[in-house]
Design a protein around this motif. Structure first.
Motif, PDB file in Angstrom:
ATOM      1  N   ASN A  15       0.854  -1.113   0.112  1.00 36.27           N
ATOM      2  CA  ASN A  15       0.066  -0.080   0.131  1.00 36.27           C
ATOM      3  C   ASN A  15       0.847   1.186   0.117  1.00 36.27           C
ATOM      4  O   ASN A  15       2.040   1.086   0.417  1.00 36.27           O
ATOM      5  N   THR A  16       0.309   2.478  -0.148  1.00 41.25           N
ATOM      6  CA  THR A  16       0.906   3.636  -0.485  1.00 41.25           C
ATOM      7  C   THR A  16       0.038   4.386   0.494  1.00 41.25           C
ATOM      8  O   THR A  16      -1.021   4.525   0.443  1.00 41.25           O
ATOM      9  N   TYR A  17       0.693   5.302   1.452  1.00 43.41           N
ATOM     10  CA  TYR A  17       0.154   6.231   2.247  1.00 43.41           C
ATOM     11  C   TYR A  17       0.967   7.582   2.215  1.00 43.41           C
ATOM     12  O   TYR A  17       2.197   7.878   1.857  1.00 43.41           O
ATOM     13  N   SER A  18       0.070   8.697   2.591  1.00 48.27           N
ATOM     14  CA  SER A  18       0.466   9.873   2.423  1.00 48.27           C
ATOM     15  C   SER A  18       0.583  10.541   3.784  1.00 48.27           C
ATOM     16  O   SER A  18      -0.139  10.177   4.642  1.00 48.27           O
ATOM     17  N   CYS A  37      -4.137  14.490   4.445  1.00 49.47           N
ATOM     18  CA  CYS A  37      -3.317  13.173   4.043  1.00 49.47           C
ATOM     19  C   CYS A  37      -3.869  12.235   4.929  1.00 49.47           C
ATOM     20  O   CYS A  37      -4.673  12.497   6.141  1.00 49.47           O
ATOM     21  N   THR A  38      -3.687  11.022   4.907  1.00 45.51           N
ATOM     22  CA  THR A  38      -3.933   9.851   5.793  1.00 45.51           C
ATOM     23  C   THR A  38      -3.261  10.070   6.954  1.00 45.51           C
ATOM     24  O   THR A  38      -3.778   9.877   8.054  1.00 45.51           O
ATOM     25  N   PHE A  39      -2.062  10.541   6.902  1.00 44.94           N
ATOM     26  CA  PHE A  39      -1.300  10.889   8.445  1.00 44.94           C
ATOM     27  C   PHE A  39      -0.703  12.144   8.350  1.00 44.94           C
ATOM     28  O   PHE A  39      -0.316  12.857   7.292  1.00 44.94           O
ATOM     29  N   ALA A  84       2.535   6.991  10.362  1.00 42.37           N
ATOM     30  CA  ALA A  84       2.443   6.237   9.093  1.00 42.37           C
ATOM     31  C   ALA A  84       3.450   4.964   9.116  1.00 42.37           C
ATOM     32  O   ALA A  84       2.876   4.070   8.520  1.00 42.37           O
ATOM     33  N   ALA A  97       2.029   0.998   8.555  1.00 44.52           N
ATOM     34  CA  ALA A  97       2.375   0.550   7.413  1.00 44.52           C
ATOM     35  C   ALA A  97       2.699  -0.875   7.767  1.00 44.52           C
ATOM     36  O   ALA A  97       3.143  -1.350   8.868  1.00 44.52           O
ATOM     37  N   ASP A 116       5.531  -1.510   2.229  1.00 44.01           N
ATOM     38  CA  ASP A 116       4.539  -0.390   2.071  1.00 44.01           C
ATOM     39  C   ASP A 116       5.348   0.659   1.612  1.00 44.01           C
ATOM     40  O   ASP A 116       6.630   0.807   1.879  1.00 44.01           O
ATOM     41  N   ILE A 171       5.667   5.250   1.839  1.00 48.01           N
ATOM     42  CA  ILE A 171       5.083   6.344   2.460  1.00 48.01           C
ATOM     43  C   ILE A 171       5.842   7.699   1.894  1.00 48.01           C
ATOM     44  O   ILE A 171       6.822   7.582   1.568  1.00 48.01           O
TER      45      ILE A 171
END
Length: 142
Positions: free
Chosen positions: A28-31, A37-39, A45, A49, A53, A55
């Protein structure tokens, strides 16, 4: 007999390829950014994660101590650009600045896992000699 072995080997190669594709598809990719943003912190993050993943950290100043304890990719906004490139300013308007001066001078980035990629950040401000006194600390065996 030889034809059967070739078929078995071919099937194993195909199965291995499918398994590898399935593994990469699970990443997955998180911001991370100040808002929207997600975080809002890099550490939150990282904590959320899973291994493998990615970030993506947006421009800004992040005054925190980040411990990366699993294989991850951390990309700042300057990922892929050589740190010596004249377009790199080190300023939070265009860079993700991980700054130890806002967390008591503690080491901003502590990497304790293997297979961690960190690209496109400015890391600065470690001044607390009782907290390693370095901007990026790589754990033994990493």
């Amino acid at each position: 007999m030889i034809a059967e072995r070739k078929l078995v080997v071919a099937l194993l190669v195909i199965a291995l390829g499918l398994a590898l594709d399935a593994t990469s598809a699970l990443a997955n990719t998180y911001s991370v950014c100040a808002s929207g943003c997600t975080f809002t912190t890099i550490q939150s993050a990282v904590n959320f994660a899973s291994s493998g993943d990615t970030i993506n950290v947006h421009p800004g100043t992040y005054s925190e101590q980040v411990t990366v304890n699993k294989p991850l990719v951390l990309n700042g906004p300057q990922a892929g650009i050589d740190a010596r490139d004249t377009s790199r300013t080190g300023l939070p308007a265009t860079e993700a600045v991980l700054d130890g001066s806002g967390n008591g001078g503690k080491t901003p980035l502590d990497v304790t896992a293997n297979n961690v990629t960190i690209d496109g950040f400015t890391v600065q401000g470690a001044s607390n000699t009782s907290a390693f006194g370095t901007n990026i600390l790589l754990g033994a065996g990493t």
